[in-house]
Design a protein around this motif. Structure first.
Motif, PDB file in Angstrom:
ATOM      1  N   ILE A 133       0.859  -1.186   0.000  1.00  0.00           N
ATOM      2  CA  ILE A 133       0.000   0.000   0.000  1.00  0.00           C
ATOM      3  C   ILE A 133       0.898   1.239   0.000  1.00  0.00           C
ATOM      4  O   ILE A 133       1.598   1.521   0.978  1.00  0.00           O
ATOM      5  CB  ILE A 133      -0.928   0.021   1.233  1.00  0.00           C
ATOM      6  CG1 ILE A 133      -1.733  -1.286   1.345  1.00  0.00           C
ATOM      7  CG2 ILE A 133      -1.858   1.234   1.174  1.00  0.00           C
ATOM      8  CD1 ILE A 133      -2.631  -1.575   0.182  1.00  0.00           C
ATOM      9  N   LEU A 134       0.888   1.969  -1.096  1.00  0.00           N
ATOM     10  CA  LEU A 134       1.717   3.177  -1.212  1.00  0.00           C
ATOM     11  C   LEU A 134       1.075   4.364  -0.523  1.00  0.00           C
ATOM     12  O   LEU A 134       1.764   5.221   0.045  1.00  0.00           O
ATOM     13  CB  LEU A 134       1.955   3.510  -2.684  1.00  0.00           C
ATOM     14  CG  LEU A 134       2.771   2.511  -3.508  1.00  0.00           C
ATOM     15  CD1 LEU A 134       2.851   2.984  -4.955  1.00  0.00           C
ATOM     16  CD2 LEU A 134       4.166   2.336  -2.922  1.00  0.00           C
ATOM     17  N   ASP A 135      -0.256   4.413  -0.591  1.00  0.00           N
ATOM     18  CA  ASP A 135      -0.953   5.586  -0.060  1.00  0.00           C
ATOM     19  C   ASP A 135      -2.401   5.218   0.187  1.00  0.00           C
ATOM     20  O   ASP A 135      -2.974   4.368  -0.503  1.00  0.00           O
ATOM     21  CB  ASP A 135      -0.871   6.750  -1.050  1.00  0.00           C
ATOM     22  CG  ASP A 135      -1.503   8.025  -0.488  1.00  0.00           C
ATOM     23  OD1 ASP A 135      -1.333   8.272   0.722  1.00  0.00           O
ATOM     24  OD2 ASP A 135      -2.171   8.746  -1.242  1.00  0.00           O
ATOM     25  N   ILE A 136      -2.981   5.850   1.180  1.00  0.00           N
ATOM     26  CA  ILE A 136      -4.420   5.738   1.414  1.00  0.00           C
ATOM     27  C   ILE A 136      -4.955   7.152   1.565  1.00  0.00           C
ATOM     28  O   ILE A 136      -4.466   7.932   2.398  1.00  0.00           O
ATOM     29  CB  ILE A 136      -4.736   4.857   2.634  1.00  0.00           C
ATOM     30  CG1 ILE A 136      -6.250   4.724   2.838  1.00  0.00           C
ATOM     31  CG2 ILE A 136      -4.063   5.363   3.894  1.00  0.00           C
ATOM     32  CD1 ILE A 136      -6.648   3.608   3.790  1.00  0.00           C
ATOM     33  N   ALA A 137      -5.895   7.517   0.709  1.00  0.00           N
ATOM     34  CA  ALA A 137      -6.429   8.880   0.679  1.00  0.00           C
ATOM     35  C   ALA A 137      -7.816   8.917   1.295  1.00  0.00           C
ATOM     36  O   ALA A 137      -8.610   7.980   1.125  1.00  0.00           O
ATOM     37  CB  ALA A 137      -6.479   9.383  -0.762  1.00  0.00           C
ATOM     38  N   LEU A 146      -7.138   3.681  -2.368  1.00  0.00           N
ATOM     39  CA  LEU A 146      -5.834   3.167  -1.990  1.00  0.00           C
ATOM     40  C   LEU A 146      -4.991   3.057  -3.251  1.00  0.00           C
ATOM     41  O   LEU A 146      -5.503   2.705  -4.314  1.00  0.00           O
ATOM     42  CB  LEU A 146      -5.929   1.775  -1.353  1.00  0.00           C
ATOM     43  CG  LEU A 146      -6.490   1.622   0.048  1.00  0.00           C
ATOM     44  CD1 LEU A 146      -7.997   1.782   0.048  1.00  0.00           C
ATOM     45  CD2 LEU A 146      -6.129   0.249   0.606  1.00  0.00           C
ATOM     46  N   ARG A 147      -3.716   3.331  -3.118  1.00  0.00           N
ATOM     47  CA  ARG A 147      -2.798   3.138  -4.233  1.00  0.00           C
ATOM     48  C   ARG A 147      -1.881   1.973  -3.880  1.00  0.00           C
ATOM     49  O   ARG A 147      -1.230   1.969  -2.836  1.00  0.00           O
ATOM     50  CB  ARG A 147      -1.999   4.416  -4.498  1.00  0.00           C
ATOM     51  CG  ARG A 147      -1.292   4.443  -5.845  1.00  0.00           C
ATOM     52  CD  ARG A 147      -1.020   5.897  -6.270  1.00  0.00           C
ATOM     53  NE  ARG A 147      -0.318   6.641  -5.252  1.00  0.00           N
ATOM     54  CZ  ARG A 147       1.021   6.693  -5.135  1.00  0.00           C
ATOM     55  NH1 ARG A 147       1.779   6.008  -5.988  1.00  0.00           N
ATOM     56  NH2 ARG A 147       1.584   7.413  -4.200  1.00  0.00           N
ATOM     57  N   HIS A 149       1.107  -0.903  -5.011  1.00  0.00           N
ATOM     58  CA  HIS A 149       2.227  -1.260  -5.887  1.00  0.00           C
ATOM     59  C   HIS A 149       2.389  -2.774  -5.842  1.00  0.00           C
ATOM     60  O   HIS A 149       2.675  -3.356  -4.799  1.00  0.00           O
ATOM     61  CB  HIS A 149       3.513  -0.582  -5.424  1.00  0.00           C
ATOM     62  CG  HIS A 149       4.679  -0.841  -6.328  1.00  0.00           C
ATOM     63  ND1 HIS A 149       5.500  -1.948  -6.199  1.00  0.00           N
ATOM     64  CD2 HIS A 149       5.171  -0.143  -7.392  1.00  0.00           C
ATOM     65  CE1 HIS A 149       6.436  -1.927  -7.121  1.00  0.00           C
ATOM     66  NE2 HIS A 149       6.259  -0.838  -7.856  1.00  0.00           N
ATOM     67  N   GLU A 155       1.167  -0.495 -10.783  1.00  0.00           N
ATOM     68  CA  GLU A 155       0.461   0.257  -9.743  1.00  0.00           C
ATOM     69  C   GLU A 155      -1.023   0.286 -10.049  1.00  0.00           C
ATOM     70  O   GLU A 155      -1.428   0.348 -11.214  1.00  0.00           O
ATOM     71  CB  GLU A 155       1.007   1.682  -9.625  1.00  0.00           C
ATOM     72  CG  GLU A 155       2.374   1.741  -8.989  1.00  0.00           C
ATOM     73  CD  GLU A 155       2.763   3.152  -8.569  1.00  0.00           C
ATOM     74  OE1 GLU A 155       1.885   4.053  -8.619  1.00  0.00           O
ATOM     75  OE2 GLU A 155       3.943   3.336  -8.192  1.00  0.00           O
ATOM     76  N   THR A 157      -4.975   1.796  -8.502  1.00  0.00           N
ATOM     77  CA  THR A 157      -5.774   2.586  -7.573  1.00  0.00           C
ATOM     78  C   THR A 157      -7.095   1.865  -7.355  1.00  0.00           C
ATOM     79  O   THR A 157      -7.792   1.524  -8.317  1.00  0.00           O
ATOM     80  CB  THR A 157      -6.035   3.997  -8.127  1.00  0.00           C
ATOM     81  OG1 THR A 157      -4.780   4.637  -8.397  1.00  0.00           O
ATOM     82  CG2 THR A 157      -6.818   4.833  -7.124  1.00  0.00           C
ATOM     83  N   VAL A 172      -1.410   1.291   8.992  1.00  0.00           N
ATOM     84  CA  VAL A 172      -1.510   2.286   7.928  1.00  0.00           C
ATOM     85  C   VAL A 172      -2.536   3.372   8.247  1.00  0.00           C
ATOM     86  O   VAL A 172      -2.238   4.571   8.193  1.00  0.00           O
ATOM     87  CB  VAL A 172      -1.845   1.600   6.588  1.00  0.00           C
ATOM     88  CG1 VAL A 172      -2.210   2.639   5.529  1.00  0.00           C
ATOM     89  CG2 VAL A 172      -0.667   0.765   6.104  1.00  0.00           C
ATOM     90  N   ARG A 176      -1.911   7.210   9.467  1.00  0.00           N
ATOM     91  CA  ARG A 176      -2.394   8.246   8.542  1.00  0.00           C
ATOM     92  C   ARG A 176      -3.286   9.253   9.258  1.00  0.00           C
ATOM     93  O   ARG A 176      -3.217  10.457   8.989  1.00  0.00           O
ATOM     94  CB  ARG A 176      -3.167   7.584   7.402  1.00  0.00           C
ATOM     95  CG  ARG A 176      -3.798   8.524   6.396  1.00  0.00           C
ATOM     96  CD  ARG A 176      -2.754   9.193   5.511  1.00  0.00           C
ATOM     97  NE  ARG A 176      -3.371   9.943   4.449  1.00  0.00           N
ATOM     98  CZ  ARG A 176      -3.975  11.117   4.598  1.00  0.00           C
ATOM     99  NH1 ARG A 176      -4.021  11.691   5.805  1.00  0.00           N
ATOM    100  NH2 ARG A 176      -4.499  11.744   3.560  1.00  0.00           N
TER     101      ARG A 176
END
Length: 416
Positions: A133-137, A146-147, A149, A155, A157, A172, A176
């Motif tokens: 998980i690269l990012d959670i917005a 979620l982004r 990899h 990658e 989304t 995570v 965050r």
């Protein structure tokens, strides 16, 4: 510009015991679950000892027969050894329950966790290993996307109406949103390794977990027999004492062995078969465990000092309870924080009972002396040691314990 997210039905972040349990039990009800695990299994993980109450979740998962047929060492009891080497009578789990659930296991987590992940696949969970998980917005309090990899470099989304955070101590969502709260007094660290051919007690006690005090009660050793004639041996103490100005992890470990003759005798006949591992500051919980469309489970929700081997049990139990709340939420059309986290207050109450037991241990509480003076509470102690944390009346023991040691006041975790 963020790509339009691919929609999933349920996303589980993390493929450890909590994530696999939650994903499997949701999938058993016919929902489509996608699980992202950042590592490739099998992978190393500490936490080899089970509490007997894991039995009931393992039965729901359908893996009991595999465990019974496995080489994992059978565990029937816990035993405490004082700093002078005096051994308590073993606390046999079957004293309060003759059912087969009173026997549990000491496991290699690499093997056990892979067993659970493969079981999730068999139940229809879509599993991606090596997917980070690269990012959670968030949009306010809701997960926007979620982004991810993937192992092949791709990658993606993604979004789902339900996101389960089972990312362990990476936590995570808690990190965050700034939800993580370290325990103010349990600032502990650990150094451990593995021995082959070290001493084991005979017969029924061969698979017992031993908890051995270090001289001056500055710390304690765990001693956990595993299969292949290997024993997990580790020392736990305050971070300040264990790590400041002490040299290498190897030096720390052997200095503490010298302060614990009972461990020194046991490993004398064995040989070390691994390097040294270390961790620190591992007791915490979050201030909030759920929100609209998301919920935290396992170590992402909180983690307790490993003195009573509660980690895997709490992971499995939280995964089970969260799965039931999620399934009910889909059926009711309610995926709010209060619905997804409805189990958390009662679960945290059980965690708090275990936390009191942890505090008592570090205050020098003697289980042997206590049950000699209050034999009526021996059953309560064993209930706690087996993981029967939610049993009515089990907390009665703490009023008597307070006569010996100070215990923490209960804390809560919000769900919305």
């Amino acid at each position: 510009m963020v790509a339009t997210p691919t929609t999933r039905e349920v996303i589980v972040m993390g493929g450890g015991p909590a994530g696999c349990t939650c994903a499997t039990l949701i999938a058993q009800h016919g929902y489509r679950v996608t699980l992202y695990e950042r590592e490739k299994f099998p992978r190393y993980h500490i936490g080899e000892s089970f509490m007997p109450e894991t039995y009931w979740v393992l039965r729901r998962l359908g893996v009991l027969d595999q465990l019974k047929a496995s080489p994992f060492v059978k565990k029937f009891s816990v035993q405490f050894v004082s700093e002078t080497g005096q051994e308590s009578q073993p606390f046999y789990f079957f004293e309060i329950n003759p059912h087969e659930s009173s026997q549990t296991w000491q496991v290699l987590r690499s093997e056990f966790d892979e067993l659970l992940l493969n079981n999730a696949r068999r139940h229809g969970v879509e599993v991606y290993e090596g997917s980070r998980i690269l990012d959670i917005a968030f949009d306010g309090d809701r997960v926007r996307h979620l982004r991810v990899h993937h192992a092949d470099g791709r990658e993606e989304t993604v979004w789902a109406p339900v996101v389960v955070d089972a990312t362990g101590q990476s936590a995570v969502i808690a990190n965050r949103l700034g939800l993580r709260r370290p325990d103010p007094r349990l600032k502990k660290g650990a150094v451990w390794t593995y021995y082959e051919g070290a001493y084991r007690d005979p017969g029924l006690d061969e698979g017992a977990t031993l908890v051995l005090h270090v001289a001056g009660k500055k710390g304690w050793f765990w001693y956990i027999p595993l299969h292949n004639n290997v024993v997990s041996v580790g020392v736990v103490s305050s971070i300040e004492y264990l790590f400041q100005g002490r040299g290498s992890h190897e030096q720390i470990f052997y200095e503490e062995v010298e302060r614990c003759p009972a461990v020194k005798r046991r490993i004398a006949c064995g040989r070390r078969v691994a390097g040294f591992f270390a961790t620190r500051d591992f007791s915490y919980k979050v201030s909030r465990g759920a929100g609209p469309g998301w919920v935290l489970i396992g170590d992402a929700l909180g983690f307790l000092d490993p003195i009573y081997s509660s980690g895997v049990f709490l992971a499995l139990k939280s995964g089970e309870l969260a799965a039931d709340a999620i399934v009910e939420g889909f059926q009711k059309g309610d995926l709010s924080g209060p619905q997804l986290g409805k189990w958390i207050p009662e679960f945290v109450r059980g965690m708090e009972a275990m936390r009191k037991l942890v505090y008592a241990f570090y205050e020098g509480f003697s289980f042997g002396q206590f049950v000699r003076e209050y034999p009526q509470y021996r059953r309560h102690i064993i209930d706690l040691l087996v993981g029967n944390l939610f049993k009515e009346g089990v907390e009665e023991v703490f009023e008597a314990m307070r006569r010996y040691v100070p215990l923490p006041e209960a804390e809560t975790v919000a769900v919305a």
